[in-house]
Design an enzyme around this catalytic site. Structure first.
Site: not given
Length: 256
Positions: A120-121, A138
């Protein structure tokens, strides 16, 4: 012409461009955009919130846009955005963003080899190569034209600078500055990425300038702050500015 295999399951909400091919047993959920000329192989899952660019190639078993593996995630509507001409090989797993950035981004002309995980991200620039089984935590940033060797884990919030090369099977827990080779265990500076930079058209003068900057940072006996101050006193060039700005913005600190 759109070519969708009869066994594929495509939500009616999906926006599909021209000349898209979707193979057997693939599933494309709602709120997905697929750009013109993209190929999706068999047994692929494209989750809601995915934005695929033009002329991408997604191979068997890839899973794109699933929920972040983050306990803070509570079902917010987030996305993963992938640029044009990017290749995603077998069994890659690519997660959407969280409220930190609201999206995961992968640039254009990238190659993600088999079993790569993008968490994520993360922010991956254009023309990045991730070899087999690179596993990113992440919030990782990988700048354009960087390459990561296979079987490499990358710690959360790490940044890998543009035009750098990280050897395979090595744990990346600190930031990797631009234009260099990173090797060894623990990971350390191993010279400039001469081959990669030459292929990118860097002149002998530019290579000399980059080598001199890193000699000052890593070989002069000065600490990093002192080396940066000395670099700032030299005539400013785009290459030196790139190096200085990267190191000054580093939150995790650079490799030794």
């Amino acid at each position: 012409m759109i070519d969708i295999h009869p066994t594929a399951i495509i939500d009616s909400d999906v926006q599909i461009g021209e000349d898209v091919m979707i193979g057997p047993f693939s599933v494309v959920q709602k709120d997905v955009i697929i750009g013109n000329g993209t190929f999706i192989g068999s047994h692929v899952l494209i989750h809601s919130g995915t934005r695929l660019g033009k002329k991408c190639r997604v191979f068997k078993g890839a899973v794109i846009g699933t929920d972040p593996q983050d306990l803070k995630f509570t079902g917010e509507r987030t996305t993963i955005e992938i640029g044009d001409n990017t290749v995603i090989r077998e069994f890659c797993t690519l997660n959407r963003g969280t409220t930190h950035r609201m999206k995961t981004e992968i640039g254009s002309n990238c190659l993600l080899m088999a079993y790569v995980h993008v968490a994520h991200d993360c922010l991956i620039g254009d023309n990045v190569i991730l070899a087999n089984a690179v596993n990113m935590a992440g919030h990782v940033t990988i700048e354009p034209f960087a390459a990561i060797g296979g079987m490499t884990p990358i710690h959360q919030f790490v940044k890998v600078g543009r035009n750098s090369f990280v050897g395979g099977g090595l744990r990346v827990s600190k930031d990797v500055p631009p234009f260099i080779l990173a090797a060894g265990d623990p990971l350390k500076y191993a010279g400039i990425n001469r081959v990669g930079l030459t292929r990118r058209g860097f002149s002998d003068e530019a290579l000399k300038e980059i080598r001199g900057a890193y000699k000052l940072i890593y070989r002069s006996g000065l600490n990093v702050s002192q080396a940066l101050e000395k670099l700032k006193s030299q005539n400013s060039t785009p290459k030196l500015e790139t190096i200085i700005q990267f190191i000054e913005s580093s939150e995790r600190g650079i490799i030794k």
